[in-house]
Enzyme design. Structure first.
Site, PDB file in Angstrom:
ATOM      1  N   ASN A 141       5.069  -0.069   2.485  1.00  0.00           N
ATOM      2  CA  ASN A 141       4.064   0.811   1.910  1.00  0.00           C
ATOM      3  C   ASN A 141       4.700   2.038   1.256  1.00  0.00           C
ATOM      4  O   ASN A 141       4.872   2.067   0.039  1.00  0.00           O
ATOM      5  CB  ASN A 141       3.052   1.220   2.981  1.00  0.00           C
ATOM      6  CG  ASN A 141       1.888   2.006   2.406  1.00  0.00           C
ATOM      7  OD1 ASN A 141       1.861   2.292   1.221  1.00  0.00           O
ATOM      8  ND2 ASN A 141       0.943   2.365   3.241  1.00  0.00           N
ATOM      9  N   ASP A 142       5.095   3.007   2.084  1.00  0.00           N
ATOM     10  CA  ASP A 142       5.622   4.261   1.538  1.00  0.00           C
ATOM     11  C   ASP A 142       6.795   4.052   0.575  1.00  0.00           C
ATOM     12  O   ASP A 142       6.945   4.791  -0.397  1.00  0.00           O
ATOM     13  CB  ASP A 142       6.072   5.181   2.674  1.00  0.00           C
ATOM     14  CG  ASP A 142       4.884   5.730   3.460  1.00  0.00           C
ATOM     15  OD1 ASP A 142       3.776   5.778   2.882  1.00  0.00           O
ATOM     16  OD2 ASP A 142       5.067   6.089   4.624  1.00  0.00           O
ATOM     17  N   VAL A 143       7.615   3.033   0.835  1.00  0.00           N
ATOM     18  CA  VAL A 143       8.812   2.837   0.016  1.00  0.00           C
ATOM     19  C   VAL A 143       8.491   2.321  -1.384  1.00  0.00           C
ATOM     20  O   VAL A 143       9.384   2.168  -2.211  1.00  0.00           O
ATOM     21  CB  VAL A 143       9.826   1.889   0.692  1.00  0.00           C
ATOM     22  CG1 VAL A 143      10.304   2.454   2.003  1.00  0.00           C
ATOM     23  CG2 VAL A 143       9.245   0.497   0.890  1.00  0.00           C
ATOM     24  N   THR A 144       7.188   2.039  -1.646  1.00  0.00           N
ATOM     25  CA  THR A 144       6.809   1.590  -2.989  1.00  0.00           C
ATOM     26  C   THR A 144       5.950   2.627  -3.693  1.00  0.00           C
ATOM     27  O   THR A 144       5.493   2.399  -4.806  1.00  0.00           O
ATOM     28  CB  THR A 144       5.979   0.294  -2.910  1.00  0.00           C
ATOM     29  OG1 THR A 144       4.778   0.573  -2.182  1.00  0.00           O
ATOM     30  CG2 THR A 144       6.732  -0.821  -2.216  1.00  0.00           C
ATOM     31  N   ALA A 157       4.008   8.114   6.304  1.00  0.00           N
ATOM     32  CA  ALA A 157       4.078   9.492   5.814  1.00  0.00           C
ATOM     33  C   ALA A 157       2.686  10.128   5.781  1.00  0.00           C
ATOM     34  O   ALA A 157       2.556  11.312   5.518  1.00  0.00           O
ATOM     35  CB  ALA A 157       4.707   9.527   4.426  1.00  0.00           C
TER      36      ALA A 157
END
Lengths: 103, 464
Positions: B393-396, B434
């Site tokens: 999720n956050d890494v995209t 996050a």
């Protein structure tokens, strides 16, 4: 003047940090998990100290308060050594290259 | 065995350990490297037996205990599922830490065995080294136990914070230094016990405020600590193998922590001080307006992929939780049979420990030359037809590139949004670790697939 042996050990220590630095940067990121498990296994070389403690019998007694701590430490380190190396081996065996002849 | 000869052998085993790490520079040489490590360990243990030279009944006990421990370790190593690797490593770190504490205690009670003087009259340098080894070992132990509990889900992964936390930690750290000083001047055994007790406490306190997804940093950091603890004991025992190994492991863990922090664009201290992703950050997102989302089913996803010529898979922690790696590989096999080019993109902090995703994919028989790191593959997204995001999720999140107000601004992310279409497998629209919304959900070319990762992947395969 004679140099304290401590300085020699300190030199080994500092140089090893640099060796570690360069060796670890060259580890491919896909193998970072095996890196952690193998460093875990080799840091259990602390078993050396545990064996010395366990076998240092005072007045022929096998079990003294200090040797007991040694025995406990041997147990913990042995779990780590076998577990660490074997699980690393198991993981590394799974990393395979693309097969040329595709099914 | 003479002291000089055994020192040479300890040096040899230290060198073999360096070669063990060196082997990990590529998967082909890695298995040989592991063998070097095992040989190094056998040499170190054998030399110790020979130089102690005590083959009385105690020796039998040592061998028996060694074998019992070894059997337990081997059993764990063969039984553990690959998804549980972060827990395993955390658990193993705790054992190294505790072993270091025990060895330091044994040396303190019976310094004669290690040529360090007599009880109550231990050499000053040895006492300092011993205290460092014991304190760092104790921190490693209790910290790893907490990390283990958080990873295992026994303890909530949410950060635990309270008022005055940092002040308390600072006070404890100062008192550890003061205690070490007092211990050296008085040689009092009570002080030694207190030192160990508060070191256990601080290890516990520094890990509880750190949230679940920061675990890659925590595990690497504890890896580093276990090395420094071993080095401390190595100085006490005047043993080169331990000193070399301690330094290697210490710097290895430190580098991994650095790589993980860089992967999140956060400073080491920011992670350690903890509280990231806590409740206060999430609450700020609730006043956002509802935005339209396109959602689809397995049929739509299969249709999109069938018409693609290249697909990039982006796995994340969710894939590990759903145990979807095998189902994923089956899906990819079917795609490849249809002549579609498939590759995998791994973000440095995907998962709960460094390299976590790579191991899972390797377990599912994905060839490692189809798996790419962020820098290697990020430019390919623009030319790919479909990005299949599974459990990440956050890494995209493109916000990391566009919104300087965002807590993840500046974090390197995978340029998933540049793909012609994006398939996002996720159970709900909830924000990631996050605590922020992912803009990608609302993009024109994104199709959300609301389902369990494993089930969805299986369904897509059926529809292909």
């Amino acid at each position: 003047m004679e140099i304290d042996p401590f300085i020699f050990r300190l030199s080994i220590f500092i140089l090893s940090i640099f060796v570690g630095y360069y060796v670890v940067w060259s580890v491919t990121p896909s193998l970072h998990t095996p890196l952690m498990s193998v460093t875990n296994a080799i840091s259990s070389v602390i078993i050396v100290g545990a064996i010395i403690a366990a076998l240092a019998n005072i007045n022929g007694e096998v079990f003294t308060s200090s040797s007991l701590f040694g025995f406990f430490a041997i147990m913990l380190a042995a779990i780590n050594i076998f577990g660490g190396f074997l699980v690393t081996q198991r993981m590394l065996a799974m990393y395979k290259k693309k097969k040329k002849d595709k099914k | 065995m003479s002291a000089n000869l055994s020192a040479v052998f300890y040096l040899i085993s230290g060198v073999l350990f360096i070669l063990a790490l060196r082997g990990l520079s590529s998967p082909e040489t890695s298995r040989q490297g592991n063998l070097f490590g095992i040989i190094g360990m056998i040499i170190a243990i054998s030399v110790t037996f020979l130089s102690v030279g005590n083959f009385s009944s105690g020796f039998i006990y040592v061998i028996v205990i060694l074998l019992i421990g070894g059997a337990i370790g081997a059993f764990i190593a063969y039984k553990i599922p690959m998804t549980a690797m972060p827990e395993l490593v955390a658990g193993f770190h705790s054992l190294v830490g505790l072993a270091a504490v025990f060895v330091a205690i044994a040396a303190f009670i019976n310094p004669g065995a290690f040529n360090l003087g007599s009880p109550g009259n231990i050499k000053l340098a040895s006492l300092i080294e011993m205290s460092i080894g014991a304190a760092v070992g104790a921190i490693t132990f209790s910290g790893s136990v907490i990390a283990f509990l958080k990873l295992q889900g026994i303890m909530s992964g949410a950060p635990i914070t309270f008022k005055g936390q940092h002040l308390l930690n600072a006070l404890i750290l100062i008192s550890i230094i003061v205690l070490t000083y007092l211990l050296c001047s008085t040689q009092s055994s009570n002080l030694f016990w207190i030192l160990i007790a508060i070191s256990f406490l601080i290890g516990f306190l520094i890990i509880i405020p750190i949230g679940g997804a920061d675990m890659p940093v925590v595990i690497s950091m504890l890896n580093s600590y276990s090395g420094w603890a071993a080095a401390g004991i190595g100085f006490t025992l005047e043993n080169t193998a331990l000193i070399i190994t301690g330094a290697l492991v210490g710097s290895s863990g430190a580098i991994l922590s650095y790589i993980m922090c860089k992967g999140m664009n956060r400073s080491f201290f920011n992670v350690i001080l903890g509280g990231f992703g806590g409740t206060d950050q999430i609450s700020t997102n609730q006043n956002k307006e509802q935005r339209p989302v396109k959602s689809g089913n397995a049929d739509d996803a299969a249709f999109l992929m069938k018409n693609a010529s290249s697909v990039i898979i982006v796995p994340g922690y969710g894939m590990a939780v759903a145990q979807a790696q095998h189902a994923l590989r089956e899906m990819v096999d079917t795609l490849k049979k249809n002549g579609i080019k498939v590759s995998y993109a791994i973000h440095p902090v995907a998962g709960r420990m460094p390299g976590h995703m790579n191991v899972l994919l390797a377990e599912a028989n994905v060839p490692y030359d189809e798996v790419f790191e962020l820098e290697e593959i990020n430019n390919d997204f623009a030319n790919a037809d479909v990005a299949f995001v599974i459990g990440a999720n956050d890494v995209t999140n493109p916000v990391a590139k566009t919104d300087p107000q965002s807590p993840i601004y500046g974090m390197p992310v995978l340029d998933v949004e540049k793909c012609k279409s994006v398939l996002f497998v996720k159970r709900s629209l909830s924000p990631g670790y996050a605590g922020i919304d992912n803009d990608l959900f609302y993009k024109e070319n994104t199709l959300m697939l609301f389902a369990d990762a494993k089930k969805m992947t299986e369904d897509i395969t059926k529809n292909l």
